[in-house]
Design an enzyme around this catalytic site. Sequence first.
Site, PDB file in Angstrom:
ATOM      1  N   ASP A  96      40.028  48.681  38.602  1.00  0.00           N
ATOM      2  CA  ASP A  96      40.353  48.205  36.886  1.00  0.00           C
ATOM      3  C   ASP A  96      40.190  49.151  36.007  1.00  0.00           C
ATOM      4  OD1 ASP A  96      41.682  46.242  38.922  1.00  0.00           O
ATOM      5  OD2 ASP A  96      39.447  45.414  38.941  1.00  0.00           O
ATOM      6  N   GLU A 122      50.197  41.639  37.001  1.00  0.00           N
ATOM      7  CA  GLU A 122      48.790  41.588  36.115  1.00  0.00           C
ATOM      8  C   GLU A 122      47.932  43.061  35.655  1.00  0.00           C
ATOM      9  OE1 GLU A 122      46.389  40.925  39.089  1.00  0.00           O
ATOM     10  OE2 GLU A 122      46.674  42.889  40.577  1.00  0.00           O
TER      11      GLU A 122
HETATM   12  O1  FUB Z   1      39.190  43.950  40.394  1.00  0.00           O
HETATM   13  C1  FUB Z   1      39.732  41.977  40.476  1.00  0.00           C
HETATM   14  C2  FUB Z   1      41.452  42.276  39.958  1.00  0.00           C
HETATM   15  O2  FUB Z   1      42.199  42.386  40.791  1.00  0.00           O
HETATM   16  C3  FUB Z   1      41.878  42.495  38.957  1.00  0.00           C
HETATM   17  O3  FUB Z   1      41.536  41.992  37.388  1.00  0.00           O
HETATM   18  C4  FUB Z   1      43.111  42.834  38.656  1.00  0.00           C
HETATM   19  O4  FUB Z   1      43.991  43.626  37.812  1.00  0.00           O
HETATM   20  C5  FUB Z   1      43.622  43.434  40.356  1.00  0.00           C
HETATM   21  O5  FUB Z   1      42.803  44.830  40.186  1.00  0.00           O
END
Ligand code: FUB
Length: 371
Positions: A63, A269
């Site tokens: 991320d 997301e």
């Molecule tokens: O790293 C945890 C979660 O996985 C992140 O917040 C999302 O965007 C995904 O990459």
Amino acid sequence: MKNQANSFRKLTCLLPAMAILLGSISCMDRTDKTAAEASQAMQEEPAGDNVVYELTRDLYTADPSAHVFEGKIYVYPSHDYESGIPQDDLGSHFNMKDYHVFSMDSVGGPVTDHGVALDLADVPWAGRQMWAPDAAHKGDTYYFYFPVKDKEDIFRIGVATASNPAGPFSARENPIAGSYSMDPAVFQDGEDYYMYFGGIWGGQLQRWKDGEYHGEDVYPADDQPALAPKVAKMADDLLEFAEPPRDVLIVDAGGNPITAGDNERRFFEAAWVHQYEGTYYLSYSTGDTHNIAYATADNPYGPFIYRGVLLRPVLGWTNHHSIVQYKGDWWLFFHDSSMSGGQTHLRNVKYTRLHHNADGTIRTVDALVEP
Ligand code: FUB
């Protein structure tokens, strides 16, 4: 989170090979290099179009939010580790408990790990799962934004401050009032700063309506507008929202909202916003279809018009990125699971060149590697 069908990954891997047969080698470096070979390339090649650089092999990182501060590239990633929590659709296996900050003086140059910048134990209200963070700078203060579940297991977004970009950061007593869900991304537009955030499934966006937590997983019908990422202008002190968060509408070329059943294009997301030649680009993960898609607007609130895919699926379930300009070139930071041999919750950050085309589209990156 569910494991993606391997057949889909293999198909996307075949596409560059077909392109090579047809005479194009544009994806060759990205698809043929193993992680070790990419590291080697870091030493030997100039900043070429097809080179994929690794951030570090010393720990698992994911991320990545990249920024240029004080003339250097700073990267603010999640810090993956093996906590032993079994995988599920809510991402419980992403059980991270601290953050490291990284910096480099040049593309492909040596990377400094500045150590633990923020620890779960130092956030008074935090329960578990430190997920994708971001950072911002204003005046003589650096701001670190992070999503973590509170002690009632509800994701909130916190802020911590430091006098230098590497931290260590000091967390506020409480999360940002009115914040919820996860994946904050703070975009600076001149004197103004905006936070984009949200994520469905494990990110809990589907448990909120009009800023209220109802605790149930409620999704729109497939033919209804998809759940939207949120945006709020930040207060002058960058510690609070200046306004209630609002929906960021993503529409098709005809102005129709992208629907909840349109898994190839709908928001899941990992929102990120950058500006290029006066246009605002919102990019985001489509989650269960594993793309980084992008949409454009003429203002930071949108609506954003869907334009395409800028990063195809990578090895591992999640896809999460950031985009930064450094010394005139644009760079795409992302992660995959190559260093762990494909384990979805043990990821490693990479970066490569990103190209804006003359017509305002972005050249699609295909960075799929086999473990
Ligand atoms: O790293 C945890 C979660 O996985 C992140 O917040 C999302 O965007 C995904 O990459």
